[in-house]
Design an enzyme around this catalytic site. Structure first.
Site, PDB file in Angstrom:
ATOM      1  N   ARG A  74       0.704  -1.259  -0.053  1.00 25.29           N
ATOM      2  CA  ARG A  74       0.045   0.003   0.122  1.00 25.29           C
ATOM      3  C   ARG A  74       1.026   1.343  -0.061  1.00 25.29           C
ATOM      4  O   ARG A  74       0.588   2.317  -0.477  1.00 25.29           O
ATOM      5  CB  ARG A  74      -1.007   0.008   1.073  1.00 25.29           C
ATOM      6  CG  ARG A  74      -1.931  -1.109   0.974  1.00 25.29           C
ATOM      7  CD  ARG A  74      -3.083  -0.649  -0.250  1.00 25.29           C
ATOM      8  NE  ARG A  74      -3.922  -1.777  -0.058  1.00 25.29           N
ATOM      9  CZ  ARG A  74      -4.228  -2.748  -1.155  1.00 25.29           C
ATOM     10  NH1 ARG A  74      -3.471  -2.553  -2.056  1.00 25.29           N
ATOM     11  NH2 ARG A  74      -5.140  -3.671  -0.990  1.00 25.29           N
TER      12      ARG A  74
ATOM     13  N   GLU B  72       2.116   1.503  -3.570  1.00 28.00           N
ATOM     14  CA  GLU B  72       0.736   1.991  -4.063  1.00 28.00           C
ATOM     15  C   GLU B  72       0.563   3.536  -3.975  1.00 28.00           C
ATOM     16  O   GLU B  72       0.355   4.073  -5.180  1.00 28.00           O
ATOM     17  CB  GLU B  72      -0.346   1.012  -3.937  1.00 28.00           C
ATOM     18  CG  GLU B  72      -1.568   1.551  -4.681  1.00 28.00           C
ATOM     19  CD  GLU B  72      -2.676   0.521  -4.113  1.00 28.00           C
ATOM     20  OE1 GLU B  72      -3.672  -0.025  -4.980  1.00 28.00           O
ATOM     21  OE2 GLU B  72      -3.107   0.760  -3.019  1.00 28.00           O
TER      22      GLU B  72
ATOM     23  N   SER C 241      16.290  14.179  -1.618  1.00 22.87           N
ATOM     24  CA  SER C 241      17.218  13.375  -1.276  1.00 22.87           C
ATOM     25  C   SER C 241      16.672  12.045  -0.253  1.00 22.87           C
ATOM     26  O   SER C 241      15.880  12.308   0.338  1.00 22.87           O
ATOM     27  CB  SER C 241      18.426  13.727  -0.370  1.00 22.87           C
ATOM     28  OG  SER C 241      19.369  13.016   0.137  1.00 22.87           O
TER      29      SER C 241
END
Length: 160
Positions: free
Chosen positions: A90, A93, A116
């Site tokens: 998740r 995602e 960074s």
């Protein structure tokens, strides 16, 4: 006999479990973020000489050899099978879904560059939402790094 990263991490995690302390408690005692403490205990980040006494005080069961091991530069890696864990899937995602828009806003606000992951602050917090339900807040705070124009030294691009 050389120890593996997995066996070192397993031994460190056993000390943490035995202590009964959370990452938040260890973070408070060391002055580090909860995510950074987890990174140290997973051998994904190096324990600094300044933080070592604080971690030893927070985890008194931590053997000296593991403290010294954690002070060495780690072999930063991950198991490709981690993506199968629902929480990690998740997170991936969410970054994939929002990533293009986040990148566009970074470029709009800062210019052509990146955030960074080396000069980086990360923390996880628990808050109550407006509906009273628990919510997860993940903070990614990284230094902005502009892309450099690649000027050829061969053709007099830079004068010294």
């Amino acid at each position: 006999m050389e120890t593996t990263k997995a066996s070192t991490v397993s031994a460190i995690q056993a000390v943490k479990r035995k202590s009964g302390k959370t990452y938040a408690e260890l973070a408070q005692e060391t002055g580090l973020t909860n995510v950074y403490v987890a990174q140290i205990l997973k051998r994904q980040a190096r324990l600094s000489p300044e933080a070592a006494p604080k971690l030893r005080a927070a985890l008194p069961g931590l053997p000296e050899d593991l403290v010294h091991e954690m002070m060495e530069p780690p072999r930063r890696s991950y198991d490709p099978l981690l993506i199968q864990d629902p929480a990690i899937y998740r997170l991936n995602e969410a970054v994939m879904h929002f990533g293009e828009s986040i990148k566009e806003i970074i470029n709009e606000d800062f210019g052509d560059g990146i955030m960074s992951a080396i000069d980086f602050f990360c923390a996880v917090d628990k808050v109550k939402g407006v509906d009273g339900k628990d919510r997860v807040v993940i903070t990614f705070d990284g230094k902005y790094l502009p892309y450099a124009e690649q000027v050829s030294y061969l053709f007099g691009g830079i004068q010294s």
